[in-house]
Design a protein around this motif. Structure first.
Motif, PDB file in Angstrom:
ATOM      1  N   ASN A 233       0.835  -1.210   0.000  1.00  0.00           N
ATOM      2  CA  ASN A 233       0.000   0.000   0.000  1.00  0.00           C
ATOM      3  C   ASN A 233       0.865   1.255   0.000  1.00  0.00           C
ATOM      4  O   ASN A 233       0.581   2.208  -0.737  1.00  0.00           O
ATOM      5  CB  ASN A 233      -0.932   0.024   1.208  1.00  0.00           C
ATOM      6  N   ALA A 234       1.931   1.257   0.800  1.00  0.00           N
ATOM      7  CA  ALA A 234       2.825   2.415   0.859  1.00  0.00           C
ATOM      8  C   ALA A 234       3.527   2.658  -0.477  1.00  0.00           C
ATOM      9  O   ALA A 234       3.889   3.791  -0.795  1.00  0.00           O
ATOM     10  CB  ALA A 234       3.857   2.221   1.970  1.00  0.00           C
ATOM     11  N   ALA A 235       3.680   1.591  -1.268  1.00  0.00           N
ATOM     12  CA  ALA A 235       4.306   1.704  -2.594  1.00  0.00           C
ATOM     13  C   ALA A 235       3.268   1.961  -3.687  1.00  0.00           C
ATOM     14  O   ALA A 235       3.604   1.970  -4.872  1.00  0.00           O
ATOM     15  CB  ALA A 235       5.100   0.437  -2.896  1.00  0.00           C
ATOM     16  N   GLY A 236       2.008   2.148  -3.300  1.00  0.00           N
ATOM     17  CA  GLY A 236       0.974   2.484  -4.261  1.00  0.00           C
ATOM     18  C   GLY A 236       0.177   1.328  -4.822  1.00  0.00           C
ATOM     19  O   GLY A 236      -0.624   1.500  -5.736  1.00  0.00           O
ATOM     20  N   VAL A 237       0.374   0.139  -4.272  1.00  0.00           N
ATOM     21  CA  VAL A 237      -0.379  -1.038  -4.722  1.00  0.00           C
ATOM     22  C   VAL A 237      -1.527  -1.236  -3.747  1.00  0.00           C
ATOM     23  O   VAL A 237      -1.309  -1.551  -2.579  1.00  0.00           O
ATOM     24  CB  VAL A 237       0.512  -2.297  -4.781  1.00  0.00           C
ATOM     25  N   GLU A 238      -2.751  -1.041  -4.246  1.00  0.00           N
ATOM     26  CA  GLU A 238      -3.923  -1.085  -3.373  1.00  0.00           C
ATOM     27  C   GLU A 238      -4.768  -2.334  -3.543  1.00  0.00           C
ATOM     28  O   GLU A 238      -5.650  -2.580  -2.730  1.00  0.00           O
ATOM     29  CB  GLU A 238      -4.794   0.149  -3.629  1.00  0.00           C
ATOM     30  N   SER A 239      -4.538  -3.098  -4.607  1.00  0.00           N
ATOM     31  CA  SER A 239      -5.420  -4.238  -4.872  1.00  0.00           C
ATOM     32  C   SER A 239      -4.672  -5.335  -5.614  1.00  0.00           C
ATOM     33  O   SER A 239      -3.564  -5.132  -6.106  1.00  0.00           O
ATOM     34  CB  SER A 239      -6.610  -3.787  -5.726  1.00  0.00           C
ATOM     35  N   VAL A 240      -5.317  -6.483  -5.694  1.00  0.00           N
ATOM     36  CA  VAL A 240      -4.776  -7.601  -6.474  1.00  0.00           C
ATOM     37  C   VAL A 240      -4.623  -7.169  -7.937  1.00  0.00           C
ATOM     38  O   VAL A 240      -3.626  -7.485  -8.582  1.00  0.00           O
ATOM     39  CB  VAL A 240      -5.684  -8.847  -6.334  1.00  0.00           C
ATOM     40  N   ILE A 241      -5.588  -6.415  -8.441  1.00  0.00           N
ATOM     41  CA  ILE A 241      -5.513  -5.946  -9.829  1.00  0.00           C
ATOM     42  C   ILE A 241      -4.304  -5.043 -10.015  1.00  0.00           C
ATOM     43  O   ILE A 241      -3.569  -5.162 -11.006  1.00  0.00           O
ATOM     44  CB  ILE A 241      -6.820  -5.227 -10.229  1.00  0.00           C
ATOM     45  N   ASP A 242      -4.046  -4.130  -9.067  1.00  0.00           N
ATOM     46  CA  ASP A 242      -2.848  -3.287  -9.147  1.00  0.00           C
ATOM     47  C   ASP A 242      -1.589  -4.142  -9.198  1.00  0.00           C
ATOM     48  O   ASP A 242      -0.676  -3.865  -9.969  1.00  0.00           O
ATOM     49  CB  ASP A 242      -2.734  -2.366  -7.928  1.00  0.00           C
ATOM     50  N   LEU A 243      -1.541  -5.156  -8.342  1.00  0.00           N
ATOM     51  CA  LEU A 243      -0.364  -6.020  -8.281  1.00  0.00           C
ATOM     52  C   LEU A 243      -0.133  -6.742  -9.600  1.00  0.00           C
ATOM     53  O   LEU A 243       0.997  -6.834 -10.073  1.00  0.00           O
ATOM     54  CB  LEU A 243      -0.506  -7.011  -7.126  1.00  0.00           C
ATOM     55  N   ARG A 244      -1.193  -7.229 -10.209  1.00  0.00           N
ATOM     56  CA  ARG A 244      -1.085  -7.929 -11.497  1.00  0.00           C
ATOM     57  C   ARG A 244      -0.414  -7.082 -12.554  1.00  0.00           C
ATOM     58  O   ARG A 244       0.248  -7.605 -13.444  1.00  0.00           O
ATOM     59  CB  ARG A 244      -2.474  -8.275 -12.031  1.00  0.00           C
ATOM     60  N   ARG A 245      -0.613  -5.794 -12.495  1.00  0.00           N
ATOM     61  CA  ARG A 245      -0.146  -4.864 -13.530  1.00  0.00           C
ATOM     62  C   ARG A 245       1.273  -4.362 -13.306  1.00  0.00           C
ATOM     63  O   ARG A 245       1.793  -3.599 -14.121  1.00  0.00           O
ATOM     64  CB  ARG A 245      -1.095  -3.677 -13.600  1.00  0.00           C
ATOM     65  N   ARG A 246       1.891  -4.748 -12.234  1.00  0.00           N
ATOM     66  CA  ARG A 246       3.203  -4.216 -11.882  1.00  0.00           C
ATOM     67  C   ARG A 246       4.343  -5.011 -12.494  1.00  0.00           C
ATOM     68  O   ARG A 246       4.253  -6.209 -12.709  1.00  0.00           O
ATOM     69  CB  ARG A 246       3.386  -4.184 -10.360  1.00  0.00           C
ATOM     70  N   ASN A 247       5.435  -4.308 -12.715  1.00  0.00           N
ATOM     71  CA  ASN A 247       6.694  -4.896 -13.161  1.00  0.00           C
ATOM     72  C   ASN A 247       7.482  -5.249 -11.905  1.00  0.00           C
ATOM     73  O   ASN A 247       7.660  -4.400 -11.019  1.00  0.00           O
ATOM     74  CB  ASN A 247       7.447  -3.868 -14.013  1.00  0.00           C
ATOM     75  N   ALA A 248       7.959  -6.488 -11.816  1.00  0.00           N
ATOM     76  CA  ALA A 248       8.614  -6.969 -10.588  1.00  0.00           C
ATOM     77  C   ALA A 248       9.855  -6.163 -10.225  1.00  0.00           C
ATOM     78  O   ALA A 248      10.068  -5.844  -9.053  1.00  0.00           O
ATOM     79  CB  ALA A 248       8.959  -8.444 -10.722  1.00  0.00           C
ATOM     80  N   THR A 249      10.665  -5.816 -11.211  1.00  0.00           N
ATOM     81  CA  THR A 249      11.895  -5.059 -10.929  1.00  0.00           C
ATOM     82  C   THR A 249      11.553  -3.694 -10.343  1.00  0.00           C
ATOM     83  O   THR A 249      12.114  -3.283  -9.320  1.00  0.00           O
ATOM     84  CB  THR A 249      12.726  -4.898 -12.212  1.00  0.00           C
TER      85      THR A 249
END
Length: 84
Positions: free
Chosen positions: A27-43
């Motif tokens: 959350n502190a890094a701006g990821v609020e949901s499972v959908i947000d997480l899916r869209r992120r680049n791991a690096t």
């Protein structure tokens, strides 16, 4: 989408390996949901998590987590989020 489904999509703790502390870090890094997480680049997300934890230490003198997750762990989270 039904109310229960919306709640499930937001609940990052549904992802294997994410508990309350890692959810707070995400959350502190701006990821609020499972959908947000899916869209992120791991690096990029791994770097953002390290920055978020360091910023917490600077501003509150307390870290969000004791150990920032590795890129491999973040990759696993993203993969698991993609199948939820």
């Amino acid at each position: 989408m039904a109310g229960g489904e919306a709640t499930d999509e937001r609940d990052l703790t549904r992802v294997r390996g994410i508990g309350d502390e890692y959810r707070d870090l995400l959350n502190a890094a701006g990821v609020e949901s499972v959908i947000d997480l899916r869209r992120r680049n791991a690096t990029n997300l791994t770097a953002a998590l390290a920055d978020a934890n360091a910023n917490a230490i600077r501003s509150t003198r307390r870290s969000i987590v004791r150990r920032v997750p590795s890129q491999t762990q973040v990759e696993r989270w993203i993969a698991h989020a993609s199948v939820l």
